[in-house]
Design an enzyme around this catalytic site. Structure first.
Site, PDB file in Angstrom:
ATOM      1  N   THR A 178       0.830  -1.209   0.000  1.00  0.00           N
ATOM      2  CA  THR A 178       0.000   0.000   0.000  1.00  0.00           C
ATOM      3  C   THR A 178       0.864   1.258   0.000  1.00  0.00           C
ATOM      4  O   THR A 178       0.534   2.261  -0.648  1.00  0.00           O
ATOM      5  CB  THR A 178      -0.945   0.004   1.220  1.00  0.00           C
ATOM      6  OG1 THR A 178      -1.868  -1.079   1.109  1.00  0.00           O
ATOM      7  CG2 THR A 178      -1.717   1.311   1.316  1.00  0.00           C
TER       8      THR A 178
ATOM      9  N   SER B  42      46.507 -11.797  -5.224  1.00  0.00           N
ATOM     10  CA  SER B  42      46.974 -11.751  -3.842  1.00  0.00           C
ATOM     11  C   SER B  42      47.683 -10.441  -3.558  1.00  0.00           C
ATOM     12  O   SER B  42      48.349  -9.874  -4.436  1.00  0.00           O
ATOM     13  CB  SER B  42      47.918 -12.923  -3.571  1.00  0.00           C
ATOM     14  OG  SER B  42      48.501 -12.816  -2.294  1.00  0.00           O
TER      15      SER B  42
END
Length: 469
Positions: A99, A316
């Protein structure tokens, strides 16, 4: 002077003077600060299309003044074009079965229409959010209808990405069709297969996912608009109920139809379970493929190393030169999230009571996320991974020749027990199957090459008469 006063059934409240949303949207915004995100823009567009179709229908049957109706239609067009997105202030997860976002749309459209007609925002005597913009509608048919239209639109992009992935995998299956390697079951050596056959299987499952999603989408085009509050069509004119879906089809360019039973379509949201399940299955399949690619590319020196994935970024912050399979990894994570979304959607679909399911907001939040993230994930998977995969032909051959799985082809001729004994000796000694068979004079080299040709082992063939070996 920077505010206007608006009233609703709760009371009066200050609303920012320049805001196109009104008091009901403002209350909901304060109540539902849940995700910190905005309603999906495609859902806003779908809402505006529903409101436009309703206005056109109500004008055509003489229930809505054409001057007001045309202003509403013009306002909807601006929202459909992407304007005023910042005026939709409701969190995607909200109480009230939607709503709040329905009224947010009604208020924004009403205030835009008011200005088009020369009035000032908040003067709802000119255009009313409820009486005019929401005429013949209810949250309970507007919201699920908008959700389905949004799902159809997002699915179009997803299916396009899946089609591109299918073609990329099919292309790799052709590229790798003559690269023989060892197949594995339960991560253990099994029997030979080609790299092309593996990728052909990946392309087949992608095609099956396309078909499964298309089938699930059929229910997305079946709408309950016109059913209003509980599917009975209360406060909606009979002509409106008959005409609103054809008008909505024209506006969206989609093949839409009205549900045969509007009460059923309002109560039950199983269609969303169906499409969510199809998307989940697709994500699971693609995650499995990603797992395979990470295994086959593992190494590069100490792993399987049969294929190379494109190097996309450093892997890495501490190990120089390390490259990780980041694209398959992200697709794995997308799949994990989609599986969780599907659980949420399943529970929300189950949780409806009687004439309405109040949990559509969380269904849409998760469904749209699943569709969008999977679509984006497939895009990067295709273009930043699959298309750039290369094969290590020599490594594939080396692993094949050192595998005890080659003995399988001899089992029909020399018996399972003898074959297992040779395999055991090969594992214990580290020698090749070929070396042991020749050493023990089971076969000479020429006979071995005749019986154990890997390319003869990648397809079914008629059993030859048992050799006397």
């Amino acid at each position: 002077m920077n505010f206007r006063i608006e009233s609703d059934s709760i009371g009066s409240r200050k609303v920012p003077k320049d805001a196109y949303y009104g008091v009901q949207a403002l209350r909901a915004s304060n109540n539902f600060n849940i995700t910190g995100l905005n309603i999906h823009p495609e859902f806003v567009k779908s809402l505006a299309q529903v409101k436009k179709a309703s206005a056109i229908t109500n004008c055509s049957i003489g229930l809505l003044d054409s001057k007001i109706g045309n202003a509403i239609i013009q306002a909807c067009n601006e929202i459909i074009e992407g304007k005023f997105r910042e005026q939709f202030i409701i969190d995607p997860i909200q109480g009230g079965a939607g709503t709040s976002i329905n009224m947010n749309a009604n208020e924004v459209i009403a205030n835009l229409a008011i200005e088009i007609l020369g009035g000032e925002k908040g003067d709802y005597s000119i255009v009313s959010p409820n009486d005019h913009v929401n005429m013949g509608q209810s949250t309970n048919d507007v919201i699920p209808t908008s959700g389905k239209i949004t799902a159809l639109r997002l699915a179009s992009k997803l299916l396009n990405q899946l089609s591109e992935l299918h073609m990329a995998l099919k292309g790799k299956s052709e590229e790798f069709k003559d690269i023989i390697k060892m197949g594995r079951t339960q991560l253990q050596d099994a029997v030979p297969i080609t790299l092309g056959q593996e990728f052909r299987a990946y392309s087949a499952v992608a095609k099956r996912d396309i078909l499964r999603i298309k089938k699930a989408l059929q229910d997305m085009g079946v709408l309950n608009i016109g059913g209003t509050a509980v599917g009975t069509g209360i406060n909606a004119d009979e002509e409106y109920v008959e005409s609103v879906v054809p008008n909505l089809s024209i506006i969206t360019g989609m093949d839409l139809c009205q549900a045969d039973d509007l009460i059923d379509s309002t109560q039950n949201l199983d269609a969303f379970s169906t499409i969510s399940g199809a998307i989940k299955i697709c994500a699971v399949n693609l995650s499995k493929i990603s797992n395979d690619l990470r295994l086959m590319s593992s190494g590069p020196r100490t792993g399987i190393g049969e294929i190379n994935l494109p190097a996309m970024q450093n892997g890495s912050s501490i190990m120089p030169g390390k490259i990780n399979p980041v694209i398959p990894e992200v697709l794995n994570q997308i799949a994990f999230n989609i599986i969780g979304n599907d659980v949420t959607i399943t529970m929300a679909v189950e949780a409806g009571q009687l004439e309405l399911n109040a949990f559509e907001p969380v269904i849409f939040y998760n469904l749209f996320e699943s569709m969008e993230t999977l679509s984006n994930g497939i895009d990067t998977f295709t273009n930043n991974c699959i298309l750039g995969i290369t094969a290590n032909r020599d490594r594939c051959r080396q692993l094949l020749e050192n595998s005890v799985g080659m003995i399988t082809v001899l089992a029909p001729y020399m018996g399972y027990k003898k074959s297992a004994s040779i395999a055991k000796k090969a594992l214990a000694s580290g020698k090749r199957i070929k070396d042991i068979i020749v050493e023990e004079k089971v076969l000479n080299e020429e006979q071995f090459e005749t019986f154990i040709n890997p390319y003869d082992m990648i397809k079914p063939k008629h059993m030859r008469k048992k050799a006397k070996i």
